[in-house]
Design a protein around this motif. Structure first.
Motif, short mmCIF file in Angstrom:
data_model
loop_
_atom_site.label_atom_id
_atom_site.label_comp_id
_atom_site.label_asym_id
_atom_site.label_seq_id
_atom_site.Cartn_x
_atom_site.Cartn_y
_atom_site.Cartn_z
N PRO A 138 -8.95 42.90 -20.27
CA PRO A 138 -8.82 41.48 -20.60
C PRO A 138 -10.04 40.67 -20.19
O PRO A 138 -10.78 41.04 -19.28
CB PRO A 138 -7.60 41.06 -19.78
N VAL A 139 -10.25 39.55 -20.88
CA VAL A 139 -11.21 38.57 -20.37
C VAL A 139 -10.55 37.87 -19.19
O VAL A 139 -9.33 37.90 -19.02
CB VAL A 139 -11.64 37.56 -21.46
N LEU A 140 -11.36 37.26 -18.36
CA LEU A 140 -10.86 36.66 -17.12
C LEU A 140 -9.78 35.62 -17.40
O LEU A 140 -9.99 34.66 -18.13
CB LEU A 140 -12.01 36.03 -16.33
N GLY A 141 -8.61 35.83 -16.80
CA GLY A 141 -7.52 34.88 -16.93
C GLY A 141 -6.85 34.86 -18.29
O GLY A 141 -6.07 33.93 -18.58
N GLN A 142 -7.05 35.87 -19.08
CA GLN A 142 -6.55 35.87 -20.46
C GLN A 142 -5.04 35.69 -20.54
O GLN A 142 -4.53 35.08 -21.48
CB GLN A 142 -6.96 37.19 -21.14
N HIS A 143 -4.31 36.18 -19.56
CA HIS A 143 -2.85 36.18 -19.64
C HIS A 143 -2.18 35.25 -18.62
O HIS A 143 -0.98 35.35 -18.39
CB HIS A 143 -2.32 37.61 -19.45
N THR A 144 -2.97 34.37 -18.02
CA THR A 144 -2.41 33.53 -16.96
C THR A 144 -1.21 32.71 -17.45
O THR A 144 -0.13 32.74 -16.85
CB THR A 144 -3.49 32.60 -16.39
N GLU A 145 -1.41 31.98 -18.53
CA GLU A 145 -0.31 31.15 -19.03
C GLU A 145 0.90 31.99 -19.43
O GLU A 145 2.05 31.66 -19.12
CB GLU A 145 -0.77 30.30 -20.22
N GLU A 146 0.64 33.10 -20.11
CA GLU A 146 1.73 33.96 -20.57
C GLU A 146 2.57 34.47 -19.40
O GLU A 146 3.81 34.40 -19.42
CB GLU A 146 1.15 35.15 -21.34
N VAL A 147 1.90 34.97 -18.36
CA VAL A 147 2.63 35.54 -17.23
C VAL A 147 3.35 34.47 -16.43
O VAL A 147 4.52 34.63 -16.06
CB VAL A 147 1.67 36.36 -16.35
N LEU A 148 2.68 33.36 -16.18
CA LEU A 148 3.32 32.29 -15.39
C LEU A 148 4.49 31.68 -16.15
O LEU A 148 5.54 31.37 -15.54
CB LEU A 148 2.30 31.23 -15.02
N ALA A 149 4.34 31.53 -17.44
CA ALA A 149 5.47 31.01 -18.23
C ALA A 149 6.63 31.99 -18.19
O ALA A 149 7.81 31.57 -18.16
CB ALA A 149 5.03 30.77 -19.67
N GLY A 150 6.33 33.29 -18.16
CA GLY A 150 7.38 34.30 -18.07
C GLY A 150 8.13 34.26 -16.76
O GLY A 150 9.24 34.79 -16.66
N LEU A 151 7.54 33.61 -15.74
CA LEU A 151 8.22 33.43 -14.46
C LEU A 151 9.06 32.16 -14.44
O LEU A 151 9.63 31.82 -13.40
CB LEU A 151 7.18 33.37 -13.33
N GLY A 152 9.10 31.46 -15.59
CA GLY A 152 9.89 30.24 -15.68
C GLY A 152 9.13 28.99 -15.34
O GLY A 152 9.72 27.91 -15.20
N MET A 153 7.82 29.08 -15.23
CA MET A 153 7.01 27.91 -14.90
C MET A 153 6.70 27.14 -16.17
O MET A 153 6.32 27.71 -17.19
CB MET A 153 5.73 28.34 -14.19
N GLY A 154 6.83 25.82 -16.11
CA GLY A 154 6.58 24.98 -17.26
C GLY A 154 5.11 24.67 -17.43
O GLY A 154 4.28 24.91 -16.54
N ALA A 170 3.52 21.84 -17.42
CA ALA A 170 2.98 20.88 -16.46
C ALA A 170 2.69 21.54 -15.13
O ALA A 170 1.66 21.26 -14.48
CB ALA A 170 3.97 19.72 -16.28
N GLU A 171 3.58 22.45 -14.70
CA GLU A 171 3.38 23.15 -13.43
C GLU A 171 2.15 24.06 -13.50
O GLU A 171 1.36 24.12 -12.55
CB GLU A 171 4.63 23.97 -13.10
N ILE A 172 2.00 24.73 -14.62
CA ILE A 172 0.83 25.61 -14.79
C ILE A 172 -0.44 24.77 -14.84
O ILE A 172 -1.46 25.12 -14.24
CB ILE A 172 0.99 26.45 -16.08
N ALA A 173 -0.39 23.64 -15.54
CA ALA A 173 -1.57 22.76 -15.62
C ALA A 173 -1.97 22.26 -14.25
O ALA A 173 -3.17 22.13 -13.93
CB ALA A 173 -1.27 21.60 -16.56
N LYS A 174 -1.01 21.96 -13.40
CA LYS A 174 -1.33 21.50 -12.05
C LYS A 174 -2.00 22.60 -11.23
O LYS A 174 -2.96 22.35 -10.48
CB LYS A 174 -0.07 21.02 -11.32
#
Length: 401
Positions: A372-388, A390-394
């Motif tokens: 992967p490129v750096l951080g490619q799946h950050t949003e996908e994985v964090l959203a899969g943990l139930g994070m919204g 806005a929380e990910i953006a913060k």
């Protein structure tokens, strides 16, 4: 949604806190065998090997080194030194079966992520640590590097020309073996957990593994108490089993036993050697190593490498040319085995990687995603943990993710 390809480790989830080579080798193997691997990387920097370049993968700014050992992984950027990052790790641990890390001894404990801090909270967790010297002993706090471990583990003392200086192996074998031993330990722990429901700690020390793969050289030392000497390209226990010059280059001749030596002598017109007690048995040839080498060198110089390979193979005598990497990848056997695999990369380019050599008939390795490129799946994985969002953006804004 299409089903996942068959994989021996499908359904297992790995939290990958490794970087450079030993740890990533371990987790790539797990990923190839079907496990979902989530690789945690430092925001803005990532795995050190992203900067081990050039060379880059063609038409990208991706390090060839990184791409070679990080396929089948999801990249999540996360600062685990911050409490917010540690909280995310704990959310991931609630879903993960295996944690693999190669931090210095005690480093993760500072963040509440050491084995001692996690084992009771996650009793099913399989926790694999790969370090230079293991978790115990006087050297445990020291950092481990491949060349350093090759030096301290003994292999350099037995590698190199007889009168030359000690040599390290041309690839980082201490790292690679440590990663593979780590994977073996994890697979054993997975089987144990199937039987008992309990996880466990796996402690891999690079020095330990380097001593383990000294193989016959270590056994020779234990039997005699004598330090093995460097023999260049010769075998310590078998003669002739070495490099010989040919008319136009070099060849490896591997005469593994006395019947093979007899065939070799008949092929080369050296039948008289079979009546000479200095050549008649392997033990005698080992005792007269230099005589054997001096006697056979002019014989081997009489033909080209190509001619020797053809003649020796026809007589079922082990031999082979000394290939460059260009020769290796052009070799018909290597090509027939499909050792290069092409994968789609997030850059839009196709990247080439070396295939996994473990050939399983029912659950073969799969090549689902390129490194992967750096951080490619950050949003996908964090959203899969139930994070919204806005929380990910913060987390992003605060430099945590």
């Amino acid at each position: 949604m299409s089903a996942l390809p068959p994989g021996a480790l499908n359904g297992l989830k790995v939290l990958d806190l490794t970087r450079v080579l030993a740890g990533p080798t371990c987790t790539q193997m797990l990923g190839d065998l079907g496990a979902e691997v989530i690789k945690i990387e430092r925001p803005g920097a990532g795995d050190d090997t992203r900067g081990f370049a050039p060379p880059y993968v063609p038409n990208t700014r991706e390090s060839a080194y990184f791409v070679g050992v990080n396929r089948n992984k999801k990249s999540v950027t996360l600062d685990i030194a911050k409490p917010e990052g540690q909280a995310v790790i704990h959310k991931l641990l609630g879903e993960c079966d295996i944690l693999v890390e190669n931090f210095k001894v005690g480093a993760l404990a500072k963040y509440g992520l050491g084995w001692g801090e996690l084992k009771d909270k996650y009793p099913r967790l399989i926790y694999c640590s790969i370090t230079g010297f293991g978790q115990t002993g006087p050297y445990a706090p020291r950092p481990g590097y491949d060349a350093l471990i090759q030096a301290m583990g003994g292999v350099m003392s037995i590698t190199g020309e007889i009168e030359g200086e000690p040599q390290k192996v041309g690839v980082p074998v201490a790292d690679l073996f440590s990663g593979l031993y780590g994977c073996i330990g994890i697979l054993a722990a997975v089987n144990h957990r199937h039987a008992t429901g309990q996880g466990q700690r796996i402690d891999i020390g690079m020095l330990d593994t380097s001593v383990a793969w000294l193989a016959n050289q270590a056994s020779n030392f234990i039997a005699t108490g004598e330090n093995p000497k460097r023999l260049g390209n010769q075998h310590p226990n078998i003669v002739p089993y070495q490099v010989f010059p040919t008319q136009d280059g070099y060849i490896v001749l591997s005469v593994g036993n006395d019947p093979t030596f007899e065939r070799f002598c008949k092929l080369t017109g050296q039948e008289a050697l079979l009546q000479d007690e200095r050549f008649a048995t392997n033990a005698a040839r080992v005792g007269n190593r230099q005589l054997v080498t001096d006697t056979l060198t002019p014989v081997m110089k009489s033909r080209t490498t190509k001619d020797w390979v053809a003649a020796l193979e026809a007589a079922k005598i082990g031999c082979g040319p000394i290939n460059t990497l260009k020769d290796v990848f052009a070799d018909p056997q290597v090509q027939a085995r499909g050792v290069i695999v092409e994968m789609d990369h997030a850059s839009g380019e196709r990247v080439q990687v070396i295939a996994n050599p473990v050939r399983l008939s029912a659950t073969p390795p799969s090549y689902r995603s390129a490194a992967p490129v750096l951080g490619q799946h950050t949003e996908e994985v964090l959203a899969g943990l139930g994070m919204g969002a806005a929380e990910i953006a913060k987390l992003r804004a605060d430099g945590i993710a």
